[in-house]
Design an enzyme around this catalytic site. Structure first.
Site, mmCIF file in Angstrom:
data_model
loop_
_atom_site.group_PDB
_atom_site.id
_atom_site.type_symbol
_atom_site.label_atom_id
_atom_site.label_comp_id
_atom_site.label_asym_id
_atom_site.label_seq_id
_atom_site.Cartn_x
_atom_site.Cartn_y
_atom_site.Cartn_z
ATOM 1 N N CYS A 178 0.935 -1.063 -0.249
ATOM 2 C CA CYS A 178 -0.002 0.151 0.216
ATOM 3 C C CYS A 178 1.240 1.224 -0.208
ATOM 4 O O CYS A 178 0.909 2.151 1.405
ATOM 5 C CB CYS A 178 -0.470 -0.066 1.422
ATOM 6 S SG CYS A 178 -2.064 1.346 1.416
ATOM 7 N N CYS A 196 -0.841 3.862 2.272
ATOM 8 C CA CYS A 196 -0.839 3.879 3.961
ATOM 9 C C CYS A 196 1.079 4.358 4.404
ATOM 10 O O CYS A 196 1.363 4.881 4.727
ATOM 11 C CB CYS A 196 -0.831 2.650 3.844
ATOM 12 S SG CYS A 196 -2.298 1.778 3.573
ATOM 13 N N ASP A 197 1.725 3.862 3.069
ATOM 14 C CA ASP A 197 3.190 3.912 3.228
ATOM 15 C C ASP A 197 4.818 5.075 2.875
ATOM 16 O O ASP A 197 5.278 4.464 3.133
ATOM 17 C CB ASP A 197 3.764 2.489 3.557
ATOM 18 C CG ASP A 197 3.291 1.524 4.463
ATOM 19 O OD1 ASP A 197 2.871 2.249 5.636
ATOM 20 O OD2 ASP A 197 2.873 -0.190 4.295
#
Length: 331
Positions: free
Chosen positions: A141, A144-145
């Protein structure tokens, strides 16, 4: 599925299947609505966030470990009055009312409404080294990261729209992004391919697959690439590896009973969590293949609980779309 009452049988107004942000939030709102919900945790209590490390995009927390966030959410759910059961649903019957769900232990759960929040899981390459570095440089992701790789070098594996979009997103942070594809043409649409070619930070690596993830005791520092045509190998130095070869929604349990798209995601009415079966609602990654964020999953969990409450009150037996037609029939 066998009909009739089992020796061990439970009934609830709202049965929530799944325990990620969508399921937990649905539980909180259903409990606040005095619906006495039962929540079945499933095989991974807390969902995908329990296998992540730091989360920096959850409102109210500048940084929180994924397992810690889900533990807090689970505690809040229980304090709200949700009955949380460590169980796994293996069969459902949505053709009857009340609905029936059977656990692997044989317990029969009947319910007036069901919230499906079973989530989805990322597809991985299947390498031992990949699994060893998940959360330490290997991710599925970018949204997300990606922030963790500001000014660093990353690679994305895949050839579809998701892979291209992940690579483009990473250029907001990374100094350089490699897009690795095992073929010599992409599956992504033409618009995404144009954007890819126009971005100077992205370099394509064609006809290659990741053979091994390299790193030290704390993080990734490179990968071994294998040429898919001649089998030769080479090494590439980088700091982050993002796998973007698709997700699998956990919907096998509902096939043939709920309308789904060709990838197995549950279809819902526009602007709603209502599925093709009145009284059954779907929230989170089980129906969302676009955003796949904890915060959007939580929002959908809230929606599902509120819609279940209205359904039970008799005001929402048929969801009405903005054009005046039956929204349930549009999916």
């Amino acid at each position: 599925m066998q009909d009739g009452q089992a020796a061990d049988s439970r009934h609830s107004k709202v049965l929530i299947i799944g325990s990620g942000p969508a399921g937990y939030t649905a539980g909180i709102y259903a409990a606040r609505g005095a619906l006495s919900p039962i929540l079945i945790e499933g095989p991974q209590p807390g969902g995908q966030l329990t296998i992540t490390t730091e989360v920096e995009n959850w409102p109210g927390d500048e940084s929180v470990l994924g397992p810690e966030l889900m533990a807090r959410m689970g505690e809040q759910v229980r304090k709200a009055g949700v009955e949380v059961v460590s169980d796994l649903i293996v069969d459902v019957d949505l053709t009857r009312t009340p609905f029936l769900a059977i656990s692997d232990g044989g317990t029969h759960y009947t319910a007036d409404t069901i919230v499906v929040a079973t989530g989805a899981s990322a597809r991985w390459l299947g390498l031992e080294s990949e699994a060893a570095y998940r959360g330490r440089g290997v991710s599925a992701c970018a949204t997300c990261d990606g922030f963790f790789y500001r000014g660093r070098v990353c690679a994305v594996v895949g050839g579809g729209n998701t892979a291209v979009e992940e690579a483009l997103y990473l250029t907001n942070f990374a100094e350089k992004v490699y897009l690795i594809h095992r073929r010599d043409t992409l599956r992504a649409d033409r618009t995404n391919q144009r954007r890819l070619r126009a971005n100077p930070k992205i370099e394509m690596i064609w006809n290659a697959e990741v053979a091994e993830v390299l790193g030290d005791t704390s993080s990734v520092n490179g990968i071994v690439l294998r040429n898919t045509r001649d089998g030769t190998t080479s090494q590439l130095s980088l700091h982050g590896l993002f796998i973007a070869i698709g997700h699998d929604p956990a919907t096998a349990l509902f096939k043939g009973q709920l309308h789904m798209d060709e990838e197995g995601y549950i279809l819902v009415a526009p602007g709603s969590t209502a599925t093709s079966v009145p009284g059954v609602f779907a929230a989170g990654d089980v129906q969302d293949k676009l955003f796949r964020q904890a915060v959007t999953s939580a929002g959908m969990g809230c929606m599902a609980a509120l819609e279940a409450e209205r359904y039970l009150a008799g005001h929402n037996t048929h969801m009405i779309a903005t054009d005046g037609t039956d929204a349930n029939l549009q999916i």
